[in-house]
Design a protein around this motif. Structure first.
Motif, PDB file in Angstrom:
ATOM      1  N   VAL A 140     101.186 -36.313 -17.139  1.00 11.56           N
ATOM      2  CA  VAL A 140     100.667 -34.945 -17.086  1.00 11.56           C
ATOM      3  C   VAL A 140     101.135 -34.365 -15.746  1.00 11.56           C
ATOM      4  N   ARG A 141     101.104 -32.946 -15.859  1.00  9.28           N
ATOM      5  CA  ARG A 141     101.427 -32.379 -14.672  1.00  9.28           C
ATOM      6  C   ARG A 141     100.317 -31.268 -14.018  1.00  9.28           C
ATOM      7  N   LEU A 142      99.731 -31.768 -12.945  1.00  2.00           N
ATOM      8  CA  LEU A 142      98.824 -30.928 -12.335  1.00  2.00           C
ATOM      9  C   LEU A 142      99.288 -29.852 -11.190  1.00  2.00           C
ATOM     10  N   VAL A 143      98.988 -28.527 -11.482  1.00  3.62           N
ATOM     11  CA  VAL A 143      99.504 -27.642 -10.244  1.00  3.62           C
ATOM     12  C   VAL A 143      98.475 -26.896  -9.816  1.00  3.62           C
ATOM     13  N   PRO A 144      98.005 -27.325  -8.569  1.00  2.00           N
ATOM     14  CA  PRO A 144      96.641 -26.601  -7.910  1.00  2.00           C
ATOM     15  C   PRO A 144      97.029 -25.170  -7.946  1.00  2.00           C
ATOM     16  N   HIS A 145      95.846 -24.430  -8.583  1.00  2.00           N
ATOM     17  CA  HIS A 145      95.660 -22.927  -8.239  1.00  2.00           C
ATOM     18  C   HIS A 145      96.400 -22.224  -7.025  1.00  2.00           C
ATOM     19  N   GLN A 146      97.093 -21.246  -6.806  1.00  5.11           N
ATOM     20  CA  GLN A 146      97.070 -20.574  -5.540  1.00  5.11           C
ATOM     21  C   GLN A 146      95.910 -19.924  -5.182  1.00  5.11           C
ATOM     22  N   THR A 147      95.275 -19.107  -6.241  1.00  4.46           N
ATOM     23  CA  THR A 147      93.840 -18.563  -6.170  1.00  4.46           C
ATOM     24  C   THR A 147      93.084 -19.248  -7.247  1.00  4.46           C
ATOM     25  N   LEU A 148      92.146 -19.810  -6.881  1.00  2.15           N
ATOM     26  CA  LEU A 148      91.008 -20.209  -7.861  1.00  2.15           C
ATOM     27  C   LEU A 148      90.551 -19.368  -8.724  1.00  2.15           C
ATOM     28  N   PRO A 149      90.776 -19.584 -10.066  1.00  2.00           N
ATOM     29  CA  PRO A 149      90.430 -18.666 -11.034  1.00  2.00           C
ATOM     30  C   PRO A 149      88.742 -18.430 -10.953  1.00  2.00           C
ATOM     31  N   HIS A 150      88.122 -19.475 -10.820  1.00  5.02           N
ATOM     32  CA  HIS A 150      86.597 -19.335 -10.863  1.00  5.02           C
ATOM     33  C   HIS A 150      86.227 -19.920  -9.586  1.00  5.02           C
ATOM     34  N   PRO A 151      86.422 -19.393  -8.413  1.00  9.51           N
ATOM     35  CA  PRO A 151      85.829 -20.056  -7.260  1.00  9.51           C
ATOM     36  C   PRO A 151      84.080 -20.326  -7.124  1.00  9.51           C
TER      37      PRO A 151
END
Ligand code: SAM
Length: 270
Positions: free
Chosen positions: A189-200
């Protein structure tokens, strides 16, 4: 148990060593290591992925708990001056100590299955210092990471992973690719942290508490599992049916519940 490099695979360290060159090549292609990457490998074992990573970049930090593997790794990779071994537990390792101020980490690992879930939670707490992560996990854990609402795999792990990251299941690896073979299928699996959280969330600790409580009894309704945090009327006022089970609620709705609790200021500390 079979031996490799004179090392007997240890069950308590979750040791299943990859030996399938085709799978190793596929993993390296998925990672696509580049010269200036800041790569970190968790649990290098006897170096199945370590070797091609080092060949690609010349620079790699590894975190390995089994002290018997350290001399094997030192010998095998003695001609790579920028190969650094951190002997210890990845669960306690402070990944921020190797992330440069300008350069986020690319974390990879064929993870020991017995600690993969707490390890992923630990790494999510370092999400700001992480560029991406590529992990081999039990397929069932990958299914949970990528699960959508309504699925029986949907729960705390998937919600919190998706809060911080884009989750991309890549491919399945059968037991025969490992020595000794595990009992179940694995997957990358690949996990890529969001640059900006979609639902902070206003307070991520409250979000964690809500999700943990909601899934503490997954067959019960939200009205029941969240009653010490928020009442049914308030859930209805948020447009969320309190008679639903936790697996029907989206990440966005969990954030909405958590934010309402933050605004109430009357949540119970965990
Ligand atoms: N990367 C190697 C491979 O693909 O063949 C080994 C993978 S094996 C599934 C997991 C590795 O993680 C082992 O080398 C094990 O000793 C190491 N390990 C287990 N628990 C660990 C921990 N808490 N911190 C760091 N490494 C750990």
């Amino acid at each position: 148990m079979p031996k490799a490099h004179g090392h007997k695979a240890r069950k308590r360290f979750g040791q299943n060593f990859l030996h399938d060159q085709h799978v190793i090549d596929k993993i390296i292609r998925a990672i696509h290591p580049k010269d200036d990457d800041r790569l970190v490998e968790i649990g290098p074992g006897i170096g199945a992925i370590t070797e091609p990573l080092l060949e690609a970049t010349g620079r790699l930090d590894v975190v390995e708990l089994d002290r018997d593997l350290i001399p094997i790794l030192r010998t095998k990779f003695f001609n790579f001056p920028d190969f650094t071994i951190h002997e210890g537990d990845a669960l306690k390792f402070d990944f921020s100590q190797i992330a440069g101020p300008q350069q986020a980490l690319r974390i990879v690992g064929n993870l020991p299955y017995n600690i993969s879930t707490p390890l992923i939670f630990h790494l999510l707490s370092h999400h700001q210092q992480v560029q991406d992560m590529h992990f081999m996990l039990q397929k069932e854990v990958v299914d949970r990471l990528a699960a959508a609402p309504g699925s029986s795999d949907y729960g705390r792990l998937g919600i919190m992973a998706q809060y911080y990251c884009r989750v991309e299941p890549l491919f399945i690896v059968g037991p025969g690719s490992f020595n000794p073979p595990p009992k179940v299928d694995s997957a990358i699996v690949r996990l890529v942290p969001h640059q900006t959280l979609p639902h902070p969330a206003k307070d991520v600790k409250i979000l964690e508490q809500v999700v943990r409580s909601a899934f503490s009894m997954r067959r019960k309704t939200l009205r029941n599992t969240l009653k010490t945090l928020i009442d049914a009327d308030q859930l209805s006022a948020l447009g969320i049916d309190p008679t639903l089970r936790p697996e029907r609620i989206t990440l966005e709705q969990y954030v909405c519940i958590a934010d309402a609790i933050s605004a109430n200021g009357d949540h119970n500390e965990p």
